[in-house]
Design an enzyme around this catalytic site. Structure first.
Site, PDB file in Angstrom:
ATOM      1  N   GLY A 358       2.997   2.494  -4.160  1.00  0.00           N
ATOM      2  CA  GLY A 358       3.023   1.201  -4.513  1.00  0.00           C
ATOM      3  C   GLY A 358       2.113   0.452  -3.127  1.00  0.00           C
ATOM      4  N   PRO A 359       1.662  -0.736  -3.530  1.00  0.00           N
ATOM      5  CA  PRO A 359       0.923  -1.482  -2.304  1.00  0.00           C
ATOM      6  C   PRO A 359       1.811  -1.787  -1.241  1.00  0.00           C
ATOM      7  CG  PRO A 359       0.889  -2.697  -4.554  1.00  0.00           C
ATOM      8  CD  PRO A 359       1.857  -1.533  -4.664  1.00  0.00           C
ATOM      9  N   PRO A 360       1.339  -2.133  -0.148  1.00  0.00           N
ATOM     10  CA  PRO A 360       2.125  -2.269   1.004  1.00  0.00           C
ATOM     11  C   PRO A 360       2.958  -3.502   0.923  1.00  0.00           C
ATOM     12  CG  PRO A 360      -0.148  -1.860   1.769  1.00  0.00           C
ATOM     13  CD  PRO A 360      -0.036  -1.864   0.112  1.00  0.00           C
ATOM     14  N   GLY A 361       4.193  -3.284   1.500  1.00  0.00           N
ATOM     15  CA  GLY A 361       5.068  -4.631   1.518  1.00  0.00           C
ATOM     16  C   GLY A 361       5.978  -4.768   0.277  1.00  0.00           C
ATOM     17  N   VAL A 362       5.911  -3.859  -0.779  1.00  0.00           N
ATOM     18  CA  VAL A 362       6.733  -3.954  -1.870  1.00  0.00           C
ATOM     19  C   VAL A 362       8.321  -3.305  -1.705  1.00  0.00           C
ATOM     20  CG1 VAL A 362       4.781  -3.916  -3.501  1.00  0.00           C
ATOM     21  CG2 VAL A 362       6.034  -1.794  -2.923  1.00  0.00           C
ATOM     22  N   GLY A 363       8.495  -2.890  -0.586  1.00  0.00           N
ATOM     23  CA  GLY A 363       9.789  -2.383  -0.406  1.00  0.00           C
ATOM     24  C   GLY A 363      10.107  -0.966  -0.434  1.00  0.00           C
ATOM     25  N   LYS A 364       9.200  -0.009  -0.164  1.00  0.00           N
ATOM     26  CA  LYS A 364       9.361   1.357  -0.272  1.00  0.00           C
ATOM     27  C   LYS A 364      10.213   1.947   0.600  1.00  0.00           C
ATOM     28  CE  LYS A 364       4.844   2.125  -0.270  1.00  0.00           C
ATOM     29  NZ  LYS A 364       4.288   0.730  -0.118  1.00  0.00           N
ATOM     30  N   THR A 365       9.651   1.624   1.924  1.00  0.00           N
ATOM     31  CA  THR A 365      10.702   2.108   2.818  1.00  0.00           C
ATOM     32  C   THR A 365      12.080   1.708   2.932  1.00  0.00           C
ATOM     33  OG1 THR A 365       8.811   2.285   4.295  1.00  0.00           O
ATOM     34  CG2 THR A 365      10.640   2.496   5.581  1.00  0.00           C
ATOM     35  N   SER A 681     -12.728   2.020 -14.285  1.00  0.00           N
ATOM     36  CA  SER A 681     -11.992   0.977 -15.175  1.00  0.00           C
ATOM     37  C   SER A 681     -12.938   0.010 -15.559  1.00  0.00           C
ATOM     38  CB  SER A 681     -10.674   0.499 -14.772  1.00  0.00           C
ATOM     39  OG  SER A 681     -10.772  -0.221 -13.426  1.00  0.00           O
ATOM     40  N   LYS A 724      -3.200  -5.829 -12.686  1.00  0.00           N
ATOM     41  CA  LYS A 724      -4.303  -6.416 -13.130  1.00  0.00           C
ATOM     42  C   LYS A 724      -3.880  -7.583 -14.074  1.00  0.00           C
ATOM     43  CE  LYS A 724      -7.214  -2.060 -13.333  1.00  0.00           C
ATOM     44  NZ  LYS A 724      -7.779  -0.964 -14.012  1.00  0.00           N
TER      45      LYS A 724
END
Length: 784
Positions: A358-365, A681, A724
């Protein structure tokens, strides 16, 4: 007598890698035919004179006047002997310094030079005398440091000459000076100049020799110190034995043996540890292998071979923890709860290998930390971003100095259990170079069938990693090798909508920033309108990092107000944000009010979320071919060509005269020009923009689209649907055309957003054009 009358013409002897000084003799080996001819010509004359000039470039076999130094020495050939191979050995004696006026090759095949005397003026004064004494002292010091046996010979040679210049030349010939330095001495204008030049060279040489001598003495003293320590250690051991005291080295070995007996090691590891411990007991403490072996044993004994953390299998409590730590992301939460359920039914089940994309800052870590908290396991994080050396993961072999275990086994040791949660962060940014490819090492680590016998290069023992729960994170999957990708279960974390960000700010971000700044709920309050203004005007991102920084900045500004004397509650309103955060940093994306013919609205996915792209096409009367601008990648350029080919092939259905494709050139541009773009796309948007340009019919401005196209008109599925759609909604566009195959992907979009949007699903390009260009829809043979 003037200078011209003093000039003489003599054969030239080009000299490689050396300089002949006046008053000194030099033996030479002559091999070049041109030089042999010059020596023979000199010997044929009564004076046997020749001029010697040094070459600037020793690799040049046929020197010219430009390749020789301009100052040389007139010399006399004292002795000559021929060799069987045609070369000769000669002894030349330098006579006087000369300067070259002109040089040319004569009919006999050797070089002749026209030279004039270039003698050093006679001068004897206190400066010359002082320089002479200083040179003699420096020379004696240099030879005493470099070649002590030659110091007496130097004194004897110096005693044979009273000429300071000859002494200078003699000293320089005994030193290993470079050719430019020797030539500089020869070209010195006065005796004092020559002596000053040599004084500088000798001073530097003495400094280097003194430093070398110091290093050698230190090395000898260090070696002597080690020998003394060894002898003293042996004597200390003997004294301790006499006194009945325990040897410290024996105490260390006993401590390690006691730990080994208590440790629960696999059979292979125990045998190897006992063998290494026996070897350690035989090694002297001063041996380099003693420290290496001890470090290895301590690391092996520190590993949790059988120590595990008990899993928390309370599903209700686990769901509560996940909901408290993270908002939404139901798919990931359900996957963790599924794994807990499996562990409850089968305690020996293998841990899944998850990959959060996912994009940076979405809470993966932070999600990895929550999973460890939910399971009740230890948590370790390893950042793989920029990692180039495979040994960083697998460890270095013990044959190398300062070898150590890989970061993976070090994480296991720190965790203290063999079933921790290990987060491999930024797995898509692993580098590769001549030191290896770390992603290849991950193939074994992340394979449940192989990692149960993982061997670190440092330990060289099999360790079971199958109980470890590995979680990887990535911003994109494009750079991850396909074999590695196949080993992981992909879970996508999409960007957040504005409503979700507002809710997350209230639940997590604002309380955390208030806690860090020392504020409480009675001092500051954020309104929903202010949060929405911060989200739209100061942060454009899929994640939450910039939003949290903005909230933190507001909290610090409010803290300053209370420190300066404010006492009542501060309610953050939209009108306060200019004073708190400055002018808006993000320009608001708005739907264009009017779309001229040739412009269509597309949707794109980036690592930071979705974006709206306006693709512009323009016909060029009298132009040729297709021009593409806007920093488009190869795939996007191919989409433009495929769209043009499709429109050309279906020009009759669209009512486009075929002659237009020959009479007009086509220019396709995708703003912003400074941002690189790529991906398939944009195919349907390209086709719509081109059809609009050729038919001179404006496309609908309230509809955005995305989808890959083929030459036959099929619309193929794409990724990033949620991002999108959020981008379209952010700009005020409520109608979105998607490929039919992406219909199920819209279920990931929150219900309240789906209710606002209108989705049109297309199978073919004709369906898209019928929606976007209603004025030409009836011209199709088949309209969706």
């Amino acid at each position: 007598m003037n200078e011209v009358e003093k000039m003489i013409t003599l054969p030239v002897l080009p000299l490689k890698n050396a300089v002949l000084f006046p008053g000194l003799a030099m033996p030479l080996s002559i091999g070049r035919k041109q030089t042999v001819s010059a020596i023979e010509a000199a010997l044929a004359k009564e004076g046997k004179e020749i001029v010697v000039f040094s070459q600037r470039d020793a690799s040049e076999d046929t020197p010219t006047q430009e390749s020789l130094y301009g100052v040389g020495v007139k010399a006399v050939v004292r002795r000559m002997s021929m060799n069987p191979d045609g070369s000769m050995e000669v002894l030349v004696m330098g006579a006087e310094r000369v300067a070259m006026a002109k040089m040319e090759e004569n009919l006999a095949g050797y070089l002749d030079a026209r030279v004039r005397p270039f003698n050093v003026p006679e001068e004897m004064g206190t400066e010359v005398e002082a320089l002479g004494r200083a040179l003699l002292e420096l020379a004696q010091k240099a030879f005493s440091l470099a070649q002590p046996e030659m110091a007496p010979d130097l004194n004897r040679m110096m005693a044979t000459t009273d000429d300071p210049l000859r002494m200078t030349y003699l000293m320089s010939s005994m030193m290993n000076l470079s050719l430019p330095k020797e030539q500089a001495l020869l070209e010195a204008m006065t005796r004092a100049d020559a002596m000053r030049i040599l004084h500088g060279y000798l001073t530097h040489e003495v400094e280097v020799l003194e430093l070398r001598s110091k290093i050698q003495n230190e090395a000898r003293s260090e070696m002597g110190k080690e020998q003394r320590e060894y002898m003293l250690r042996q004597q200390l051991r003997a004294i301790q034995n006499e006194l009945g005291e325990k040897n410290p080295e024996k105490a260390d070995s006993d401590m390690l043996r006691e730990r080994l007996e208590k440790a629960e090691l696999p059979e292979e590891a125990r045998k190897e540890a006992e063998r290494e411990l026996g070897r350690l007991e035989r090694l002297p403490a001063a041996s380099p292998d003693h420290h290496v072996t001890r470090s290895w044993l301590e690391f092996v004994l520190d590993l949790p071979w059988t120590s595990s953390t008990e899993n928390k299998l309370d599903i209700v409590e686990a769901r509560k923890i996940l909901d408290e730590d993270h908002y939404e992301i139901r798919e990931v939460k359900e996957r963790i709860l599924e794994h807990l359920s499996v562990l409850k039914m089968n305690p020996n089940a293998k841990a899944p290998i998850l990959c959060f994309v996912g994009p940076p800052g979405v809470g993966k870590t932070s999600l990895g930390q929550s999973i460890a908290k939910t399971l009740g396991r230890k948590f370790e994080r390893m950042s793989l971003g920029g990692l180039h050396d495979e040994a960083e993961l697998r460890g270095h072999r013990r044959t190398y100095i300062s070898a150590m275990a890989g970061r993976l086994m070090q994480a296991i040791r720190r965790a203290g259990s063999n079933n921790p949660v290990i987060l491999l962060d930024e797995v898509d940014k692993v580098g590769r170079d001549y030191r290896g490819d770390p992603s290849h090492a991950l193939l074994e680590v992340l394979d449940p069938e192989q990692n149960k016998t993982f061997r670190d290069n440092y330990m060289d023992l099999a360790f079971d990693l199958s109980k470890v729960m590995f979680i990887t994170t990535a911003n994109a999957l494009d750079t991850i090798p396909r074999p590695l990708l196949d080993r992981m279960e992909i879970l996508r974390l999409s960007g957040y909508s504005e409503e979700e960000k507002v809710e997350i700010s209230k639940r997590f971000l604002i309380p955390r920033q208030m806690n860090e700044t020392g504020l409480n709920a009675e001092q500051v309050e954020f309104t929903d309108e202010a949060l929405k203004k911060i989200i739209s005007g100061y942060t454009r991102e899929a994640g939450l990092r910039r939003l949290e920084r903005a909230i933190g900045k507001v909290a610090r500004k409010v803290t300053l107000k209370f420190v300066e004397g404010r006492t009542e509650l501060f309610v953050v309103q939209p009108e306060h944000l200019y004073d708190l955060l400055g002018p808006e940093q993000v320009s608001q994306e708005k739907m264009r009010k009017d779309l001229p013919p040739g412009v269509a609205t597309g949707l794109a996915w980036t690592e930071t979320g979705g974006e709206v792209l306006y693709i512009e096409a323009s016909l060029q009367p009298g132009g040729k071919g297709l021009t593409i601008t806007g920093q488009l990648g190869e795939v996007m350029q191919e989409s433009a060509r495929a769209a043009q080919s499709y429109i050309w092939a279906h020009s009759d259905n669209l009512g486009i005269p075929a002659s237009m494709f020959k009479e007009y050139g086509l220019h396709v541009h995708v703003p912003a020009g400074a941002v690189p773009k790529d991906g398939p796309s944009a195919g349907v948007t390209m086709a719509t923009a081109l059809a609009s340009a050729y038919t001179k019919q404006a496309a609908r401005r309230d509809t955005a689209m995305t989808g890959e196209i083929t030459l036959t008109g099929l619309v193929l599925p794409i990724g990033g649907v949620k991002e999108k759609v959020l981008a379209a909604r952010r700009t005020g566009i409520k109608r979105v055309i998607l490929p039919r195959a992406n219909e199920n992907d819209t279920k990931e979009i929150p219900d309240y957003i789906r209710k606002e949007m209108t989705f049109i699903f297309a199978d073919r390009v004709e369906d898209v054009l019928a929606e976007m260009l209603p004025a030409v829809a009836e011209k199709f043979e088949m309209v969706a």
